[in-house]
Each structure stands twice: as structure tokens, then as C-alpha cells.
Design an enzyme around this catalytic site. Sequence first.
Site, PDB file in Angstrom:
ATOM      1  N   GLU A  17      51.020 -54.994  47.662  1.00 46.04           N
ATOM      2  CA  GLU A  17      50.719 -56.299  48.815  1.00 46.04           C
ATOM      3  C   GLU A  17      49.917 -57.406  48.089  1.00 46.04           C
ATOM      4  O   GLU A  17      49.061 -57.168  47.298  1.00 46.04           O
ATOM      5  CB  GLU A  17      49.988 -55.820  50.061  1.00 46.04           C
ATOM      6  CG  GLU A  17      49.690 -56.685  51.125  1.00 46.04           C
ATOM      7  CD  GLU A  17      49.538 -56.047  52.125  1.00 46.04           C
ATOM      8  OE1 GLU A  17      50.219 -55.229  52.679  1.00 46.04           O
ATOM      9  OE2 GLU A  17      48.514 -56.351  53.174  1.00 46.04           O
ATOM     10  N   HIS A  89      55.308 -60.787  56.228  1.00 43.81           N
ATOM     11  CA  HIS A  89      54.270 -60.491  57.315  1.00 43.81           C
ATOM     12  C   HIS A  89      54.624 -61.814  58.323  1.00 43.81           C
ATOM     13  O   HIS A  89      54.652 -62.820  57.760  1.00 43.81           O
ATOM     14  CB  HIS A  89      52.980 -60.125  56.977  1.00 43.81           C
ATOM     15  CG  HIS A  89      52.793 -59.083  56.220  1.00 43.81           C
ATOM     16  ND1 HIS A  89      51.544 -58.088  55.856  1.00 43.81           N
ATOM     17  CD2 HIS A  89      53.418 -58.494  55.326  1.00 43.81           C
ATOM     18  CE1 HIS A  89      51.579 -57.451  55.238  1.00 43.81           C
ATOM     19  NE2 HIS A  89      52.750 -57.246  54.769  1.00 43.81           N
ATOM     20  N   GLY A 120      48.280 -59.320  64.856  1.00 45.59           N
ATOM     21  CA  GLY A 120      47.281 -60.252  64.194  1.00 45.59           C
ATOM     22  C   GLY A 120      46.045 -59.986  65.069  1.00 45.59           C
ATOM     23  O   GLY A 120      45.958 -59.329  66.245  1.00 45.59           O
ATOM     24  N   ASP A 121      44.868 -60.027  64.621  1.00 53.98           N
ATOM     25  CA  ASP A 121      43.633 -59.916  64.922  1.00 53.98           C
ATOM     26  C   ASP A 121      43.294 -61.104  66.337  1.00 53.98           C
ATOM     27  O   ASP A 121      43.727 -62.297  65.949  1.00 53.98           O
ATOM     28  CB  ASP A 121      42.484 -59.717  63.938  1.00 53.98           C
ATOM     29  CG  ASP A 121      42.568 -58.510  63.351  1.00 53.98           C
ATOM     30  OD1 ASP A 121      42.864 -57.495  63.812  1.00 53.98           O
ATOM     31  OD2 ASP A 121      42.529 -58.560  62.220  1.00 53.98           O
ATOM     32  N   GLN A 189      47.550 -48.501  58.190  1.00 55.06           N
ATOM     33  CA  GLN A 189      46.505 -48.775  57.699  1.00 55.06           C
ATOM     34  C   GLN A 189      45.900 -48.009  56.583  1.00 55.06           C
ATOM     35  O   GLN A 189      46.332 -46.844  56.594  1.00 55.06           O
ATOM     36  CB  GLN A 189      45.425 -48.942  59.153  1.00 55.06           C
ATOM     37  CG  GLN A 189      43.877 -48.910  58.770  1.00 55.06           C
ATOM     38  CD  GLN A 189      43.726 -50.649  58.206  1.00 55.06           C
ATOM     39  OE1 GLN A 189      44.408 -50.880  57.106  1.00 55.06           O
ATOM     40  NE2 GLN A 189      43.525 -51.513  59.122  1.00 55.06           N
TER      41      GLN A 189
HETATM   42  P1  FAD Z   1      50.011 -53.935  68.252  1.00 49.97           P
HETATM   43  O1  FAD Z   1      50.946 -53.047  67.791  1.00 49.97           O
HETATM   44  O2  FAD Z   1      50.229 -55.065  69.265  1.00 49.97           O
HETATM   45  O3  FAD Z   1      48.606 -53.146  68.686  1.00 49.97           O
HETATM   46  C1  FAD Z   1      47.413 -53.695  68.677  1.00 49.97           C
HETATM   47  C2  FAD Z   1      46.662 -52.946  69.800  1.00 49.97           C
HETATM   48  O4  FAD Z   1      47.294 -53.182  71.186  1.00 49.97           O
HETATM   49  C3  FAD Z   1      46.564 -51.437  69.740  1.00 49.97           C
HETATM   50  O5  FAD Z   1      45.163 -50.843  70.087  1.00 49.97           O
HETATM   51  C4  FAD Z   1      47.506 -50.898  70.559  1.00 49.97           C
HETATM   52  O6  FAD Z   1      47.435 -49.518  70.907  1.00 49.97           O
HETATM   53  C5  FAD Z   1      47.657 -51.918  71.947  1.00 49.97           C
HETATM   54  N1  FAD Z   1      48.869 -52.059  72.367  1.00 49.97           N
HETATM   55  C6  FAD Z   1      49.921 -51.974  71.864  1.00 49.97           C
HETATM   56  N2  FAD Z   1      50.879 -52.176  72.737  1.00 49.97           N
HETATM   57  C7  FAD Z   1      50.329 -52.417  74.055  1.00 49.97           C
HETATM   58  C8  FAD Z   1      50.893 -52.605  75.268  1.00 49.97           C
HETATM   59  N3  FAD Z   1      52.118 -52.730  75.633  1.00 49.97           N
HETATM   60  N4  FAD Z   1      49.861 -52.706  76.154  1.00 49.97           N
HETATM   61  C9  FAD Z   1      48.660 -52.467  75.957  1.00 49.97           C
HETATM   62  N5  FAD Z   1      48.199 -52.220  74.628  1.00 49.97           N
HETATM   63  C10 FAD Z   1      48.850 -52.107  73.854  1.00 49.97           C
HETATM   64  N6  FAD Z   1      46.736 -58.941  60.126  1.00 49.97           N
HETATM   65  C11 FAD Z   1      47.271 -60.459  59.794  1.00 49.97           C
HETATM   66  O7  FAD Z   1      46.731 -61.508  60.467  1.00 49.97           O
HETATM   67  N7  FAD Z   1      48.090 -60.724  58.734  1.00 49.97           N
HETATM   68  C12 FAD Z   1      48.740 -59.810  57.952  1.00 49.97           C
HETATM   69  O8  FAD Z   1      49.503 -60.141  57.165  1.00 49.97           O
HETATM   70  C13 FAD Z   1      48.554 -58.442  58.409  1.00 49.97           C
HETATM   71  N8  FAD Z   1      48.994 -57.349  57.636  1.00 49.97           N
HETATM   72  C14 FAD Z   1      48.812 -56.102  58.190  1.00 49.97           C
HETATM   73  C15 FAD Z   1      49.581 -55.119  57.624  1.00 49.97           C
HETATM   74  C16 FAD Z   1      49.272 -53.803  57.850  1.00 49.97           C
HETATM   75  C17 FAD Z   1      50.370 -52.644  57.250  1.00 49.97           C
HETATM   76  C18 FAD Z   1      48.310 -53.568  58.753  1.00 49.97           C
HETATM   77  C19 FAD Z   1      47.907 -51.913  59.128  1.00 49.97           C
HETATM   78  C20 FAD Z   1      47.728 -54.380  59.495  1.00 49.97           C
HETATM   79  C21 FAD Z   1      47.781 -55.718  59.274  1.00 49.97           C
HETATM   80  N9  FAD Z   1      47.306 -56.795  59.934  1.00 49.97           N
HETATM   81  C22 FAD Z   1      47.556 -58.138  59.473  1.00 49.97           C
HETATM   82  C23 FAD Z   1      46.256 -56.691  60.827  1.00 49.97           C
HETATM   83  C24 FAD Z   1      46.831 -56.621  62.277  1.00 49.97           C
HETATM   84  O9  FAD Z   1      47.324 -57.897  62.546  1.00 49.97           O
HETATM   85  C25 FAD Z   1      45.601 -56.100  63.194  1.00 49.97           C
HETATM   86  O10 FAD Z   1      45.481 -54.495  62.869  1.00 49.97           O
HETATM   87  C26 FAD Z   1      45.846 -56.161  64.846  1.00 49.97           C
HETATM   88  O11 FAD Z   1      44.652 -56.002  65.244  1.00 49.97           O
HETATM   89  C27 FAD Z   1      46.800 -55.282  65.386  1.00 49.97           C
HETATM   90  O12 FAD Z   1      48.320 -55.595  65.067  1.00 49.97           O
HETATM   91  P2  FAD Z   1      49.431 -54.596  65.365  1.00 49.97           P
HETATM   92  O13 FAD Z   1      50.895 -55.412  64.883  1.00 49.97           O
HETATM   93  O14 FAD Z   1      48.928 -53.292  64.815  1.00 49.97           O
HETATM   94  O15 FAD Z   1      49.220 -54.794  66.959  1.00 49.97           O
END
Ligand code: FAD
Length: 301
Positions: A17, A89, A120-121, A189
Site C-alpha cells: 500500500e 481507494h 472515510g473517517d 485493518q
Molecule cells: P463503513 O463500512 O461505513 O463502517 C463504518 C462504521 O459504520 C462501522 O462502525 C460500522 O459498523 C458502521 N455501519 C456500517 N453500516 C452501517 C449502517 N447501515 N448503519 C449504521 N452503522 C453502520 N481512510 C481514508 O480516508 N482513505 C483511505 O484510503 C483508507 N484506506 C483504508 C484501507 C483499509 C484496508 C482500512 C481498514 C481502512 C482505510 N481507511 C481509509 C479508513 C476508513 O475510512 C475508516 O476506518 C472509516 O472510519 C470507516 O470506513 P469503512 O469503509 O470501513 O466504513
Amino acid sequence: MRISELFSSARPSVSFEIFPPKRQDPSLFDDHAAESAMERTKEVVRRIAEARPSFISVTYGAAGGTTGANTAMIAQFVQDACGIPALAHLTCLTSSREHIADELRSFREKGIENILCLRGDIPSGADERVRGRGGFAHAVDLVRALRPSAFCLGGACYPERHPECEHLAEDIAFLKEKVDAGLDFLTTQMFFDNNVYFHYLSRLRDAGITIPVLAGIMPVTNGRQISRICHLSGTTLPPRFRAIVDRFGENPAAMLDAGVAYATEQIIDLLANGVHNVHVYTMNKPEIACRIMKNLHGIVA
Ligand code: FAD
């Protein structure tokens, strides 16, 4: 190439990555500085590509994707100049539908076939009107929007649960929805205890999630940063690893050796126990990428 094809090959996949230059960096406000930052990143990519990973993933800036163009550019460079499949991404939380459509167009034009769909965060102090303004409150919304396309789609998952979700069971239930919306694979993660991954994988299989789950490994070479990162992400530092950080954290050369050795050992243990796909968070450090691949040469060749 769709990277899902790699996962059915007899050879294990080991991917890396990298992150593109950040637009927010004040030194990049003028075109010349931005161009030289891009050239520096390309040089890093060239050196990382020498280790011949199965694919290289390119991160995307959070909060509306101010660095999105850089992600697409670097992903194209990975494919065209280095001959390695790229995974771009894409975050969605603050994006409009139009912005996502523009990004997809740009990915297609550049020959990118693989996208990691992310929420995204949440930016600190973000206004509710900005969050989810395009209808992308969660990554599942992005997957639903992208699934009709021909892209190979991946998503993120969290062996020690996502920090915003109180219970792992609930996190896995949301993950199942995201997978059912049309994901081809997941990437975890980082974790530092392989048993955490094995237990998690068994819970995912019990929940009916059967797609490949790439094991995310972070080679730690900066002892100071890791405690903070683990605290924020909810990742546990096992005692054996904490002892390494405590002992060598202040000595960069020693921490580099120990971090590479620990990550290598984790990867070998995963592969020995039947894990087929490992994703290494090499984060623009060619030396780490090359040392790890050299350690695995006889195993993944
Ligand atoms: P989601 O899948 O939407 O989950 C986020 C939260 O919402 C979780 O707690 C989940 O339980 C909850 N949730 C999901 N669906 C629902 C629903 N329908 N109703 C209520 N709650 C729900 N960040 C960046 O900015 N850029 C990057 O390039 C990047 N790359 C990453 C690569 C990897 C492999 C990982 C593990 C993380 C990466 N991140 C990146 C960080 C990521 O954006 C954050 O961890 C973010 O907080 C969550 O993203 P997600 O896509 O997992 O979210």
C-alpha cells in the site's frame, strides 16, 4: 486486471500500500512544488514495485477527496509504468453523487479496474449537512452505487471491530450487508496477533461471509507513532510486540530490524496456516517493502 483473479491463483498474493502526495501540504500550493512531490512519489512507487508485489493499493484522501486526482494518477502510474495491477481507494462520506461519478470516469479513463470502497473517517467538527450529503453515509451506500459497474470492488473490515461500533457482532452484521451489496473481497485493518485474525475469520464465515479476506499487516518501524495509532484504531498491541516497542522504540535502526522481522514472522505464520492473501501497509517505504519480500522469496515465488 481484476485483482479478484489473483485470489484464485495457486500462488499466495502479497500486496503493498502507498499514499499519493497530499494536496493539503502547504508546500504543494504552487504547481512546481506539486509536480516535484508527484515525481518523488513516483520514484518511491518505482522502488516499491521492484519487490514485485501482486498488486499495489493507493490510498485516497479523506473528507471529500481533495487528493482524489493524485490517487488516480499514481494508480495509473503503478499499472502503466510498473506493470503491476493497482487498487484505487475511494472514500465517500462527504462526496456528492457528481463527485463520485467524476472519480469513476477518471478511473475508467486511466484503465483502473479495482476500487476499495470506503466511507472515510468522520472529519472532526463535521457538519451533519456535509456528512452523507450525497447519500453516502456508509461504505455500503458506495458499494450499492458502484455495483452495477464492471469494477472489481473491495471493502474494509476490522478484526477488533470498528472503533465507532460497540459490539463486534453488530459490526459483522453491517459488514455482511456491505458484502451482500456486491463486494468481491475485504482487507482487514492491521492486527499484531494472528489469533485475532483467525478468530475473526471464523466469525465471518459463520455469518455467511465467504469472499477472500486479505490479512492487513503493518510493519512497525516507528515506536512512538504506533501506540497512538493503535489507540485511535482500537488495535491491540500484544505483550510480545509491546516489549519490542519498549526496548527498541527509541532506536530507529533497531526498530526497523525488529519491525520487519515481526511483520515477516506474522506473514509466514499466516501463510503456513492457510491464509492465501496478505496486504502489507508499506506506506511509501521501499526499504521495508523490499526487505519483507526478500524474506518471503522462497515462500511466495
Ligand atoms: P463503513 O463500512 O461505513 O463502517 C463504518 C462504521 O459504520 C462501522 O462502525 C460500522 O459498523 C458502521 N455501519 C456500517 N453500516 C452501517 C449502517 N447501515 N448503519 C449504521 N452503522 C453502520 N481512510 C481514508 O480516508 N482513505 C483511505 O484510503 C483508507 N484506506 C483504508 C484501507 C483499509 C484496508 C482500512 C481498514 C481502512 C482505510 N481507511 C481509509 C479508513 C476508513 O475510512 C475508516 O476506518 C472509516 O472510519 C470507516 O470506513 P469503512 O469503509 O470501513 O466504513
